[in-house]
Design an enzyme around this catalytic site. Structure first.
Site, PDB file in Angstrom:
ATOM      1  N   ASP A 164      -8.731   4.420  -7.845  1.00  0.00           N
ATOM      2  CA  ASP A 164      -7.923   5.479  -7.315  1.00  0.00           C
ATOM      3  C   ASP A 164      -8.665   6.907  -7.349  1.00  0.00           C
ATOM      4  O   ASP A 164      -7.971   7.971  -7.527  1.00  0.00           O
ATOM      5  CB  ASP A 164      -6.712   5.618  -8.273  1.00  0.00           C
ATOM      6  CG  ASP A 164      -5.973   4.488  -8.296  1.00  0.00           C
ATOM      7  OD1 ASP A 164      -6.027   3.535  -7.376  1.00  0.00           O
ATOM      8  OD2 ASP A 164      -5.635   3.897  -9.507  1.00  0.00           O
ATOM      9  N   HIS A 221      -4.599   2.348  -1.156  1.00  0.00           N
ATOM     10  CA  HIS A 221      -5.560   3.635  -0.641  1.00  0.00           C
ATOM     11  C   HIS A 221      -4.494   4.485   0.030  1.00  0.00           C
ATOM     12  O   HIS A 221      -3.982   3.910   0.996  1.00  0.00           O
ATOM     13  CB  HIS A 221      -6.557   3.022   0.282  1.00  0.00           C
ATOM     14  CG  HIS A 221      -7.684   2.342  -0.550  1.00  0.00           C
ATOM     15  ND1 HIS A 221      -8.848   1.611   0.173  1.00  0.00           N
ATOM     16  CD2 HIS A 221      -7.800   1.805  -1.836  1.00  0.00           C
ATOM     17  CE1 HIS A 221      -9.365   1.165  -0.838  1.00  0.00           C
ATOM     18  NE2 HIS A 221      -8.797   1.123  -1.873  1.00  0.00           N
TER      19      HIS A 221
HETATM   20  P1  GDP Z   1      -8.166   5.237  -3.827  1.00  0.00           P
HETATM   21  O1  GDP Z   1      -7.585   3.973  -4.224  1.00  0.00           O
HETATM   22  O2  GDP Z   1      -9.452   5.377  -4.388  1.00  0.00           O
HETATM   23  O3  GDP Z   1      -7.968   5.384  -2.363  1.00  0.00           O
HETATM   24  O4  GDP Z   1      -7.101   6.545  -4.189  1.00  0.00           O
HETATM   25  P2  GDP Z   1      -5.401   6.399  -4.231  1.00  0.00           P
HETATM   26  O5  GDP Z   1      -4.869   6.595  -3.009  1.00  0.00           O
HETATM   27  O6  GDP Z   1      -5.046   5.137  -5.139  1.00  0.00           O
HETATM   28  O7  GDP Z   1      -5.124   7.690  -5.320  1.00  0.00           O
HETATM   29  C1  GDP Z   1      -5.702   8.939  -5.030  1.00  0.00           C
HETATM   30  C2  GDP Z   1      -4.365   9.991  -5.049  1.00  0.00           C
HETATM   31  O8  GDP Z   1      -4.712  10.988  -4.998  1.00  0.00           O
HETATM   32  C3  GDP Z   1      -3.642   9.641  -3.765  1.00  0.00           C
HETATM   33  O9  GDP Z   1      -2.172   9.920  -4.196  1.00  0.00           O
HETATM   34  C4  GDP Z   1      -4.139  10.679  -2.858  1.00  0.00           C
HETATM   35  O10 GDP Z   1      -3.216  11.316  -1.685  1.00  0.00           O
HETATM   36  C5  GDP Z   1      -4.384  11.600  -3.852  1.00  0.00           C
HETATM   37  N1  GDP Z   1      -5.423  12.752  -3.559  1.00  0.00           N
HETATM   38  C6  GDP Z   1      -6.700  12.512  -2.940  1.00  0.00           C
HETATM   39  N2  GDP Z   1      -7.605  13.660  -2.925  1.00  0.00           N
HETATM   40  C7  GDP Z   1      -6.712  14.469  -3.725  1.00  0.00           C
HETATM   41  C8  GDP Z   1      -7.157  15.794  -4.002  1.00  0.00           C
HETATM   42  O11 GDP Z   1      -8.168  16.359  -3.554  1.00  0.00           O
HETATM   43  N3  GDP Z   1      -6.103  16.637  -4.760  1.00  0.00           N
HETATM   44  C9  GDP Z   1      -4.963  16.135  -4.735  1.00  0.00           C
HETATM   45  N4  GDP Z   1      -4.115  16.777  -5.659  1.00  0.00           N
HETATM   46  N5  GDP Z   1      -4.530  14.703  -4.588  1.00  0.00           N
HETATM   47  C10 GDP Z   1      -5.443  14.066  -4.237  1.00  0.00           C
HETATM   48  P1  IMO Z   2      -8.244   0.974  -5.838  1.00  0.00           P
HETATM   49  O1  IMO Z   2      -9.046   0.308  -4.481  1.00  0.00           O
HETATM   50  C1  IMO Z   2      -7.060   1.017 -10.064  1.00  0.00           C
HETATM   51  C2  IMO Z   2      -7.600  -2.661 -12.188  1.00  0.00           C
HETATM   52  C3  IMO Z   2      -5.862  -3.188 -12.743  1.00  0.00           C
HETATM   53  C4  IMO Z   2      -6.489  -3.877 -13.973  1.00  0.00           C
HETATM   54  C5  IMO Z   2      -7.744  -4.659 -13.360  1.00  0.00           C
HETATM   55  C6  IMO Z   2      -7.740  -6.175 -13.097  1.00  0.00           C
HETATM   56  O2  IMO Z   2      -6.740   1.418  -5.495  1.00  0.00           O
HETATM   57  O3  IMO Z   2      -8.870   1.994  -6.400  1.00  0.00           O
HETATM   58  P2  IMO Z   2      -6.548  -7.243 -10.769  1.00  0.00           P
HETATM   59  O4  IMO Z   2      -5.243  -7.280 -10.410  1.00  0.00           O
HETATM   60  O5  IMO Z   2      -7.567  -6.752  -9.878  1.00  0.00           O
HETATM   61  O6  IMO Z   2      -6.945  -8.600 -11.495  1.00  0.00           O
HETATM   62  O7  IMO Z   2      -6.477  -6.241 -12.204  1.00  0.00           O
HETATM   63  O8  IMO Z   2      -8.127  -3.779 -12.361  1.00  0.00           O
HETATM   64  N1  IMO Z   2      -7.395  -2.331 -10.799  1.00  0.00           N
HETATM   65  C7  IMO Z   2      -7.441  -1.328  -9.985  1.00  0.00           C
HETATM   66  N2  IMO Z   2      -7.019  -0.034 -10.971  1.00  0.00           N
HETATM   67  N3  IMO Z   2      -7.119   1.145  -8.735  1.00  0.00           N
HETATM   68  C8  IMO Z   2      -7.354  -0.198  -8.082  1.00  0.00           C
HETATM   69  O9  IMO Z   2      -7.934  -0.437  -6.696  1.00  0.00           O
HETATM   70  C9  IMO Z   2      -7.667  -1.250  -8.749  1.00  0.00           C
HETATM   71  N4  IMO Z   2      -7.789  -2.751  -8.560  1.00  0.00           N
HETATM   72  C10 IMO Z   2      -7.906  -3.400  -9.696  1.00  0.00           C
HETATM   73  O10 IMO Z   2      -5.254  -2.384 -13.146  1.00  0.00           O
HETATM   74  O11 IMO Z   2      -6.755  -2.977 -14.939  1.00  0.00           O
HETATM   75 MG    MG Z   3      -5.793   3.162  -5.395  1.00  0.00          MG
END
Ligand code: GDP
Ligand code: IMO
Ligand code: MG
Length: 434
Positions: free
Chosen positions: A16, A44
């Protein structure tokens, strides 16, 4: 696409980090965006002019019409989730015709989800609920990869296209799976019903399913460039993360060759993505985790709730020891520091620069949960910045304290910062190097 090199985008923490935003930013400079690991455990987010998209299986490049979106052989695919995602995007006017799925990607089946859920419940055990559960996303990821390793009980996307082969595979697998489900207290699965469901998936996925290895090599031979989209993140890598509190795939760039058939030497640029602080979802060690008002403030300002499960994310200061390790493992050539805006308003910021273990200091990260659990982070304090930074579009627009914070990260890790993100929208970005 002209001028772009084959690039990997990889999360350097526990997921994330904002990979989706960055992939979306770079996608139109590449000819294909390629997922190589994980499954629907990933979430994502991409925000375009205020409109939010949450992608789980489809590569984040899908929002760019001229870019192929490829799901490689290393991904485990739940067809029901994939088709829901396809339909959801189509309803919002996104053209999904450029999606391709490897015929060798493994299929997540209903018993994988059931086993994931039941394993977590059973492992939680005890009255305190503090058992050995991993805190998975319950998307069936671990059991699907386990079946891939077992071989005899796995189904691949290509199997969905041939009724005879599919029936034969499912009939061979079901006796064993039925016994497992029964032992776990789950309802049995009827072979005919499952064959019908799986054939319906196959019929809809047929136009997308192909040999993606030859597809990708063909693109490279034609001088095209690829963008690899890492899912999950380095510290969740099954071999190099905080085992056993990890996911079941190689989320690092080390997973690219096996998960796509493209040799590692073809990846010329590795952009490592990290937050300006740290978060983690699920169980496992997190040396710089905070349990105070600072954590609360970060969670609320950063909206730190999971994209996939909605769980509140654990929050803490940036861990430079872990970050340097992640850069080493992935061969990171440039850093992207995300969510800098979240840190505005703190008088002081803390950076973890060393661990203390049994009274000794070390600058080594250990990818072993039991050992990592026992380390004490040693912090360096740096001045915070009061002003909001979401309007910044160049480094010069940032307060000097924010620039000093970034400089300290860059100097410690020894990798240049190429992108700073100051908000979720595409536009809220400082691109230092194109
Ligand atoms: P990913 O799994 O790595 O793609 O990340 P996620 O989408 O799960 O979580 C990142 C969160 O941060 C999302 O809600 C994005 O919209 C948000 N985000 C990304 N860049 C920024 C930033 O620079 N500032 C803020 N406030 N939010 C951001
Ligand atoms: P993105 O791509 C955050 C974490 C789960 C758990 C561990 C194992 O959005 O960054 P699983 O379901 O894969 O067997 O869970 O890994 N986990 C993530 N945490 N972002 C993710 O993906 C994750 N993918 C798996 O929360 O602790
Ligand atoms: Mg994510």
């Amino acid at each position: 696409m002209s001028g772009s090199v084959t690039t990997a985008i990889v999360g350097l923490q526990w997921g994330d980090e904002g990979k989706g935003k960055l992939i979306d930013l770079l996608a139109d400079r590449h000819d294909a965006v390629v997922r190589y690991n994980g499954g629907a455990n990933a979430g994502h987010s991409v925000v375009v002019e205020g409109v939010r998209y949450a992608l789980h299986l489809i590569p984040s490049g899908i929002l760019h019409a001229d870019t192929l979106a490829v799901i490689g052989n290393g991904v485990v695919v739940d067809p029901a989730v994939l088709l829901r995602e396809v339909d959801g995007l189509a309803e919002r006017g996104v053209d999904v015709s450029a999606l391709r799925l490897s015929n060798r990607a493994h299929v997540v089946l209903p018993w994988h989800r059931a086993e994931d859920e039941l394993r977590e419940t059973i492992l939680r055990g005890g009255s305190t609920g503090e058992g050995g559960q991993i805190g998975t996303t319950k998307r069936g990821i671990g059991p699907a990869y386990a079946d891939k390793a077992h071989r005899s009980t796995a189904i691949r996307a290509g199997d969905l296209l041939d009724e005879g082969r599919l029936r034969q595979r499912l009939e061979a697998v079901l006796p064993l799976k039925s016994r497992c489900l029964e032992a776990l207290g789950s309802p049995p699965v009827e072979v005919d019903a499952l064959v019908d469901t799986a054939l319906a998936w196959g019929a809809r996925l047929r136009p997308m399913i192909c040999d993606t290895t030859y597809l990708l090599h063909g693109l490279l031979a034609d001088g095209k460039s690829l963008l690899f989209e890492g899912a999950n993140a380095t510290l969740l890598d099954v071999d190099h993360g905080t085992f056993p509190f990890v996911t079941s795939s190689n989320c690092t760039t080390l997973g690219i060759p096996a998960g796509t058939g493209i040799p590692g030497r073809c990846v010329e640029r590795v952009l490592g993505v990290c937050k300006a602080y740290c978060t983690r979802v699920g169980s496992g060690p997190f040396p710089t985790e905070l349990h105070d008002q600072t954590a609360e403030r970060i969670r609320e300002r950063g909206n730190e709730y999971g994209t996939t499960t909605g769980r509140p994310r654990r929050c803490g200061w940036l861990d430079l020891v872990a970050l340097k390790y992640a850069c080493m493992i992935n061969g990171v050539t440039g850093l992207s520091i995300m969510l800098l805006d979240v840190l505005a308003g703190f008088d002081e910021l803390q950076l973890c620069t060393t661990y203390e273990v049994d009274g000794e200091r070390t600058d080594r990260f250990t990818p072993d949960a039991a050992v990592l659990d026992g380390v004490t982070p040693v912090y360096e304090s740096v001045p915070g910045f009061a002003e909001e930074v979401r309007a910044a579009r160049s480094l010069g627009d940032l307060p000097s304290e924010a620039r000093a914070y970034l400089d300290r990260i860059e100097a410690f890790v020894g990798v240049p910062i190429e992108v700073v993100s100051v908000g979720p929208d595409r536009a809220e970005t400082i691109q230092i190097s194109a």
